[in-house]
Design an enzyme around this catalytic site. Structure first.
Site, PDB file in Angstrom:
ATOM      1  CE  LYS A  13      -2.080  -0.841   3.953  1.00 25.09           C
ATOM      2  NZ  LYS A  13      -1.463  -2.082   4.415  1.00 25.09           N
ATOM      3  NE  ARG A  87      -3.206  -1.204  10.617  1.00 29.10           N
ATOM      4  CZ  ARG A  87      -2.179  -0.624  10.003  1.00 29.10           C
ATOM      5  NH1 ARG A  87      -2.195   0.651   9.724  1.00 29.10           N
ATOM      6  NH2 ARG A  87      -1.122  -1.336   9.679  1.00 29.10           N
ATOM      7  NE  ARG A 126       8.189  -3.154   5.541  1.00 34.62           N
ATOM      8  CZ  ARG A 126       6.905  -2.818   5.717  1.00 34.62           C
ATOM      9  NH1 ARG A 126       6.198  -2.323   4.718  1.00 34.62           N
ATOM     10  NH2 ARG A 126       6.312  -3.015   6.875  1.00 34.62           N
ATOM     11  NE  ARG A 155       7.614  -0.858   9.674  1.00 31.82           N
ATOM     12  CZ  ARG A 155       6.437  -0.623   9.088  1.00 31.82           C
ATOM     13  NH1 ARG A 155       6.393  -0.025   7.912  1.00 31.82           N
ATOM     14  NH2 ARG A 155       5.311  -0.974   9.671  1.00 31.82           N
ATOM     15  NE  ARG A 166       2.925  -5.000  11.239  1.00 35.91           N
ATOM     16  CZ  ARG A 166       3.782  -4.664  10.271  1.00 35.91           C
ATOM     17  NH1 ARG A 166       4.947  -5.259  10.175  1.00 35.91           N
ATOM     18  NH2 ARG A 166       3.454  -3.741   9.410  1.00 35.91           N
TER      19      ARG A 166
HETATM   20  P1  AMP Z   1       1.774   0.585   9.040  1.00 35.06           P
HETATM   21  O1  AMP Z   1       2.977   1.384   8.697  1.00 35.06           O
HETATM   22  O2  AMP Z   1       0.508   1.047   8.354  1.00 35.06           O
HETATM   23  O3  AMP Z   1       1.990  -0.901   8.903  1.00 35.06           O
HETATM   24  O4  AMP Z   1       1.491   0.843  10.599  1.00 35.06           O
HETATM   25  C1  AMP Z   1       2.454   0.512  11.586  1.00 35.06           C
HETATM   26  C2  AMP Z   1       1.812   0.402  12.947  1.00 35.06           C
HETATM   27  O5  AMP Z   1       1.212   1.662  13.319  1.00 35.06           O
HETATM   28  C3  AMP Z   1       0.676  -0.599  13.059  1.00 35.06           C
HETATM   29  O6  AMP Z   1       1.128  -1.930  13.248  1.00 35.06           O
HETATM   30  C4  AMP Z   1      -0.056  -0.074  14.305  1.00 35.06           C
HETATM   31  O7  AMP Z   1       0.675  -0.352  15.488  1.00 35.06           O
HETATM   32  C5  AMP Z   1       0.018   1.450  14.073  1.00 35.06           C
HETATM   33  N1  AMP Z   1      -1.124   1.945  13.268  1.00 35.06           N
HETATM   34  C6  AMP Z   1      -1.063   2.515  12.035  1.00 35.06           C
HETATM   35  N2  AMP Z   1      -2.289   2.840  11.600  1.00 35.06           N
HETATM   36  C7  AMP Z   1      -3.152   2.466  12.577  1.00 35.06           C
HETATM   37  C8  AMP Z   1      -4.574   2.506  12.700  1.00 35.06           C
HETATM   38  N3  AMP Z   1      -5.343   2.996  11.720  1.00 35.06           N
HETATM   39  N4  AMP Z   1      -5.124   2.039  13.844  1.00 35.06           N
HETATM   40  C9  AMP Z   1      -4.351   1.549  14.845  1.00 35.06           C
HETATM   41  N5  AMP Z   1      -3.019   1.458  14.781  1.00 35.06           N
HETATM   42  C10 AMP Z   1      -2.406   1.909  13.656  1.00 35.06           C
END
Ligand code: AMP
Length: 214
Positions: A13, A87, A126, A155, A166
């Site tokens: 994404k 989410r 990654r 990460r 996750r």
């Molecule tokens: P991402 O980079 O989108 O994979 O997000 C990394 C982390 O940020 C996720 O695993 C969550 O811990 C937190 N996070 C990002 N977006 C959300 C969301 N919409 N709701 C809750 N936690 C979020």
């Protein structure tokens, strides 16, 4: 255009949203990037969210809701690609209400789909350049040799044990959001497997059709 790019972690994404930015003049809004920046800067929100992000758990709805709404308002309620938000069902409902209040409903929700083994591979291989925050993949897009090895990091939430958590969390809390948008006639599913350009082409086809209707 007001777009949500939806899908499991690691489906691509973020990379796709970044490229859509130029073509559609739509700013990439990633709650994950906003959170990681807040954590690096040590802001109160960053401190509150740090443990959850590193452990691959969802950050409290009300924290991310505020972040997403501020970013959308900042953009004048238009021209955004949301990545990683909503989410959960409450986040999706809030977003619908928030955009309705500002007469700015979503134009489409694009859901990128890929089998679990591809997602696990993409996440576990990654790597990130900690200076530029650019993403690489050890096999398909290896970091250029002129970047010093110590700058290339994994990460914390891409470690194998966190990746599995996750993905479970995605299936439990986030995948119902897909049905929420399907029921509202906004969802288009796209095959997320293949080279970046191929997937990009599929997304653009959908957006060309959508923008013709806007
Ligand atoms: P991402 O980079 O989108 O994979 O997000 C990394 C982390 O940020 C996720 O695993 C969550 O811990 C937190 N996070 C990002 N977006 C959300 C969301 N919409 N709701 C809750 N936690 C979020």
């Amino acid at each position: 255009m007001r777009i949500v790019l939806f899908g499991p972690p690691g489906v691509g994404k973020g990379s796709q949203a970044g490229f859509l930015q130029d073509r559609y003049d739509a700013t990439h809004v990633s709650t994950g990037i906003i959170l990681r920046t807040a954590i690096r800067q040590g802001t109160p929100v960053g401190k509150a969210a740090e443990r959850m992000v590193k452990e691959g758990k969802l950050v409290e709805d009300r924290i991310v809701r505020k972040m997403a709404e501020e970013a959308i308002a900042h953009l004048g309620f238009n021209n955004f690609v949301l990545d990683g938000y909503p989410r959960t069902i409450p986040q999706a409902e809030w977003l619908t209400e928030f955009l309705k209040d500002h007469e700015a409903p979503l134009h489409c929700v694009i859901s990128l789909v890929a089998p679990e083994e591809i997602i696990v591979d993409r996440l576990s291989k990654r790597r990130v350049d900690k200076l530029t925050r650019k993403n690489y993949h050890l096999d398909f897009k290896p970091p250029p040799p002129d970047i010093p090895a110590e700058r290339i990091i994994q990460r914390a939430d891409d470690r194998p044990e966190v990746v599995l958590r996750r993905l479970k969390q995605y299936l439990r809390d986030t995948s119902p959001v897909q049905e929420y948008y399907r029921e509202r006639g906004l969802l288009t599913e796209i095959d997320g497997v293949g080279a970046f350009e191929e997937v990009h082409g599929r997304i653009r086809e959908v957006l060309e059709e959508t923008s013709a209707l806007v």
